[in-house]
Design a protein around this motif. Sequence first.
Motif, PDB file in Angstrom:
ATOM      1  N   LYS A   8       0.833  -1.205   0.000  1.00 46.45           N
ATOM      2  CA  LYS A   8       0.000   0.000   0.000  1.00 46.45           C
ATOM      3  C   LYS A   8       0.870   1.259   0.000  1.00 46.45           C
ATOM      4  CE  LYS A   8      -3.688   2.306   2.454  1.00 46.45           C
ATOM      5  NZ  LYS A   8      -4.162   2.665   3.752  1.00 46.45           N
ATOM      6  N   GLU A   9       1.900   1.283   0.830  1.00 45.56           N
ATOM      7  CA  GLU A   9       2.797   2.443   0.896  1.00 45.56           C
ATOM      8  C   GLU A   9       3.544   2.645  -0.415  1.00 45.56           C
ATOM      9  OE1 GLU A   9       5.292   2.049   4.343  1.00 45.56           O
ATOM     10  OE2 GLU A   9       3.599   2.274   5.723  1.00 45.56           O
ATOM     11  N   GLU A  10       3.950   1.556  -1.033  1.00 43.71           N
ATOM     12  CA  GLU A  10       4.657   1.636  -2.315  1.00 43.71           C
ATOM     13  C   GLU A  10       3.750   2.227  -3.397  1.00 43.71           C
ATOM     14  OE1 GLU A  10       8.186   0.681  -4.684  1.00 43.71           O
ATOM     15  OE2 GLU A  10       7.813   0.867  -2.560  1.00 43.71           O
ATOM     16  N   ILE A  11       2.514   1.753  -3.478  1.00 44.41           N
ATOM     17  CA  ILE A  11       1.560   2.273  -4.465  1.00 44.41           C
ATOM     18  C   ILE A  11       1.270   3.749  -4.187  1.00 44.41           C
ATOM     19  CG2 ILE A  11      -0.798   2.103  -5.370  1.00 44.41           C
ATOM     20  CD1 ILE A  11       0.955  -0.164  -6.390  1.00 44.41           C
ATOM     21  N   GLU A  12       1.138   4.119  -2.917  1.00 49.37           N
ATOM     22  CA  GLU A  12       0.912   5.524  -2.565  1.00 49.37           C
ATOM     23  C   GLU A  12       2.094   6.389  -2.988  1.00 49.37           C
ATOM     24  OE1 GLU A  12       0.064   5.488   1.632  1.00 49.37           O
ATOM     25  OE2 GLU A  12      -2.009   4.852   1.317  1.00 49.37           O
ATOM     26  N   ARG A  13       3.308   5.901  -2.819  1.00 52.25           N
ATOM     27  CA  ARG A  13       4.501   6.642  -3.241  1.00 52.25           C
ATOM     28  C   ARG A  13       4.500   6.801  -4.762  1.00 52.25           C
ATOM     29  NH1 ARG A  13       9.266   5.565  -5.342  1.00 52.25           N
ATOM     30  NH2 ARG A  13       9.155   3.309  -5.106  1.00 52.25           N
ATOM     31  N   HIS A  18       3.961   9.764  -9.793  1.00 55.77           N
ATOM     32  CA  HIS A  18       3.653   9.559 -11.213  1.00 55.77           C
ATOM     33  C   HIS A  18       2.221   9.893 -11.639  1.00 55.77           C
ATOM     34  CE1 HIS A  18       7.546   7.669 -11.400  1.00 55.77           C
ATOM     35  NE2 HIS A  18       7.185   6.757 -10.518  1.00 55.77           N
ATOM     36  N   SER A  19       1.326  10.190 -10.715  1.00 57.14           N
ATOM     37  CA  SER A  19      -0.074  10.378 -11.104  1.00 57.14           C
ATOM     38  C   SER A  19      -0.276  11.569 -12.037  1.00 57.14           C
ATOM     39  CB  SER A  19      -0.977  10.500  -9.871  1.00 57.14           C
ATOM     40  OG  SER A  19      -0.617  11.628  -9.104  1.00 57.14           O
ATOM     41  N   ASP A  20       0.448  12.663 -11.820  1.00 57.40           N
ATOM     42  CA  ASP A  20       0.282  13.831 -12.704  1.00 57.40           C
ATOM     43  C   ASP A  20       0.683  13.503 -14.141  1.00 57.40           C
ATOM     44  OD1 ASP A  20      -0.679  15.421 -10.665  1.00 57.40           O
ATOM     45  OD2 ASP A  20       1.236  16.422 -10.291  1.00 57.40           O
ATOM     46  N   ALA A  21       1.812  12.827 -14.307  1.00 55.40           N
ATOM     47  CA  ALA A  21       2.276  12.463 -15.646  1.00 55.40           C
ATOM     48  C   ALA A  21       1.303  11.493 -16.309  1.00 55.40           C
ATOM     49  CB  ALA A  21       3.675  11.857 -15.584  1.00 55.40           C
ATOM     50  N   LEU A  22       0.796  10.539 -15.543  1.00 47.80           N
ATOM     51  CA  LEU A  22      -0.170   9.587 -16.087  1.00 47.80           C
ATOM     52  C   LEU A  22      -1.467  10.287 -16.483  1.00 47.80           C
ATOM     53  CD1 LEU A  22       0.436   6.641 -13.634  1.00 47.80           C
ATOM     54  CD2 LEU A  22       0.728   6.541 -16.107  1.00 47.80           C
ATOM     55  N   LEU A  23      -1.941  11.199 -15.641  1.00 46.87           N
ATOM     56  CA  LEU A  23      -3.157  11.947 -15.948  1.00 46.87           C
ATOM     57  C   LEU A  23      -2.996  12.727 -17.247  1.00 46.87           C
ATOM     58  CD1 LEU A  23      -6.009  12.986 -15.139  1.00 46.87           C
ATOM     59  CD2 LEU A  23      -4.849  14.813 -13.907  1.00 46.87           C
ATOM     60  N   LYS A  24      -1.879  13.404 -17.417  1.00 43.22           N
ATOM     61  CA  LYS A  24      -1.637  14.185 -18.636  1.00 43.22           C
ATOM     62  C   LYS A  24      -1.607  13.277 -19.862  1.00 43.22           C
ATOM     63  CE  LYS A  24       0.915  17.767 -16.209  1.00 43.22           C
ATOM     64  NZ  LYS A  24       2.249  18.323 -15.940  1.00 43.22           N
ATOM     65  N   PHE A  25      -0.961  12.110 -19.730  1.00 52.21           N
ATOM     66  CA  PHE A  25      -0.885  11.158 -20.836  1.00 52.21           C
ATOM     67  C   PHE A  25      -2.289  10.674 -21.220  1.00 52.21           C
ATOM     68  CE2 PHE A  25      -0.490   6.565 -21.982  1.00 52.21           C
ATOM     69  CZ  PHE A  25       0.089   6.727 -23.223  1.00 52.21           C
ATOM     70  N   SER A  58      11.434  -3.459 -15.678  1.00 53.42           N
ATOM     71  CA  SER A  58      11.463  -2.060 -16.093  1.00 53.42           C
ATOM     72  C   SER A  58      11.183  -1.230 -14.841  1.00 53.42           C
ATOM     73  CB  SER A  58      10.402  -1.810 -17.166  1.00 53.42           C
ATOM     74  OG  SER A  58       9.116  -2.106 -16.665  1.00 53.42           O
ATOM     75  N   SER A  59      11.228   0.085 -14.993  1.00 54.75           N
ATOM     76  CA  SER A  59      10.943   0.955 -13.846  1.00 54.75           C
ATOM     77  C   SER A  59       9.455   0.901 -13.523  1.00 54.75           C
ATOM     78  CB  SER A  59      11.346   2.394 -14.171  1.00 54.75           C
ATOM     79  OG  SER A  59      10.459   2.953 -15.119  1.00 54.75           O
ATOM     80  N   GLU A  60       9.106   1.297 -12.307  1.00 58.19           N
ATOM     81  CA  GLU A  60       7.683   1.330 -11.959  1.00 58.19           C
ATOM     82  C   GLU A  60       6.942   2.328 -12.835  1.00 58.19           C
ATOM     83  OE1 GLU A  60       9.193   4.550  -9.044  1.00 58.19           O
ATOM     84  OE2 GLU A  60       9.861   2.508  -9.353  1.00 58.19           O
ATOM     85  N   LYS A  61       7.614   3.404 -13.266  1.00 51.00           N
ATOM     86  CA  LYS A  61       6.969   4.393 -14.128  1.00 51.00           C
ATOM     87  C   LYS A  61       6.584   3.760 -15.462  1.00 51.00           C
ATOM     88  CE  LYS A  61       7.524   9.027 -16.062  1.00 51.00           C
ATOM     89  NZ  LYS A  61       8.410  10.178 -16.222  1.00 51.00           N
ATOM     90  N   THR A  62       7.488   2.984 -16.036  1.00 54.47           N
ATOM     91  CA  THR A  62       7.204   2.297 -17.297  1.00 54.47           C
ATOM     92  C   THR A  62       6.044   1.330 -17.113  1.00 54.47           C
ATOM     93  OG1 THR A  62       9.499   2.502 -18.009  1.00 54.47           O
ATOM     94  CG2 THR A  62       8.192   0.802 -19.087  1.00 54.47           C
ATOM     95  N   TRP A  63       6.073   0.590 -16.018  1.00 51.16           N
ATOM     96  CA  TRP A  63       5.018  -0.383 -15.728  1.00 51.16           C
ATOM     97  C   TRP A  63       3.671   0.322 -15.572  1.00 51.16           C
ATOM     98  CZ3 TRP A  63       2.631  -2.180 -10.868  1.00 51.16           C
ATOM     99  CH2 TRP A  63       1.977  -3.399 -10.996  1.00 51.16           C
ATOM    100  N   LEU A  64       3.649   1.431 -14.846  1.00 52.45           N
ATOM    101  CA  LEU A  64       2.406   2.184 -14.641  1.00 52.45           C
ATOM    102  C   LEU A  64       1.880   2.754 -15.961  1.00 52.45           C
ATOM    103  CD1 LEU A  64       3.276   4.032 -11.312  1.00 52.45           C
ATOM    104  CD2 LEU A  64       1.531   2.252 -11.618  1.00 52.45           C
ATOM    105  N   PHE A  65       2.775   3.250 -16.820  1.00 55.97           N
ATOM    106  CA  PHE A  65       2.338   3.773 -18.115  1.00 55.97           C
ATOM    107  C   PHE A  65       1.776   2.646 -18.983  1.00 55.97           C
ATOM    108  CE2 PHE A  65       4.040   7.843 -17.110  1.00 55.97           C
ATOM    109  CZ  PHE A  65       3.487   8.727 -18.013  1.00 55.97           C
ATOM    110  N   ARG A  66       2.343   1.460 -18.875  1.00 55.34           N
ATOM    111  CA  ARG A  66       1.822   0.307 -19.622  1.00 55.34           C
ATOM    112  C   ARG A  66       0.396  -0.001 -19.160  1.00 55.34           C
ATOM    113  NH1 ARG A  66       1.543  -2.480 -24.183  1.00 55.34           N
ATOM    114  NH2 ARG A  66       1.052  -4.636 -23.799  1.00 55.34           N
TER     115      ARG A  66
END
Length: 177
Positions: A8-13, A18-25, A58-66
């Motif tokens: 839970k803490e990891e997902i919150e971090r 990354h939420s702003d970048a994901l929202l914009k995408f 891959s990085s968590e950012k890449t995974w989240l964007f996927r």
Amino acid sequence: MTLENTKKEEIERWYDEHSDALLKFILMLVKDYQQAEDLTHETFVKAYLSYDLFQQNSSEKTWLFRIAHNVTIDYFRKQKPTSLLKDFLLSKKDHDRLPQEMIELKETSLELYQALGKLKDSHRKVILLRKVQGFSVKDTATILGWSESKVKSAQFRAIPALRKQLVKDGYVYEETV
């Protein structure tokens, strides 16, 4: 601390980072702020639910964007074709400039984002991921589920298409491009 709390803490971090970048995408793909917020939220729910599947190749950012890309594709698949056609024909979506508090972009960036919104989907995605978000060819390929050569090819075609759109919209004179 339990494994569930750590997750839970990891997902919150990740959300904080990354939420702003994901929202914009996502917003550039769906062109509807409320829907983009919902899809961003859904991205993090799916990340939480499939956290144990994240192999850190891959990085968590890449995974989240996927995940965000797949959630957005699923959203479009669920839309009735007639409603998509109706939205397109009636230009129901908001194509006006985005409010400053919604997405912080300079005036020239707004023009760029408006031009990006007029490009075909594959061109828009590759420019957003490679040039705006700064992902590598490899990470972009992972996010989109493409080969690296397809990413390079799409980018090669997308940049001139964006320049042409900017000229067409009157934002750039042909001589300067």
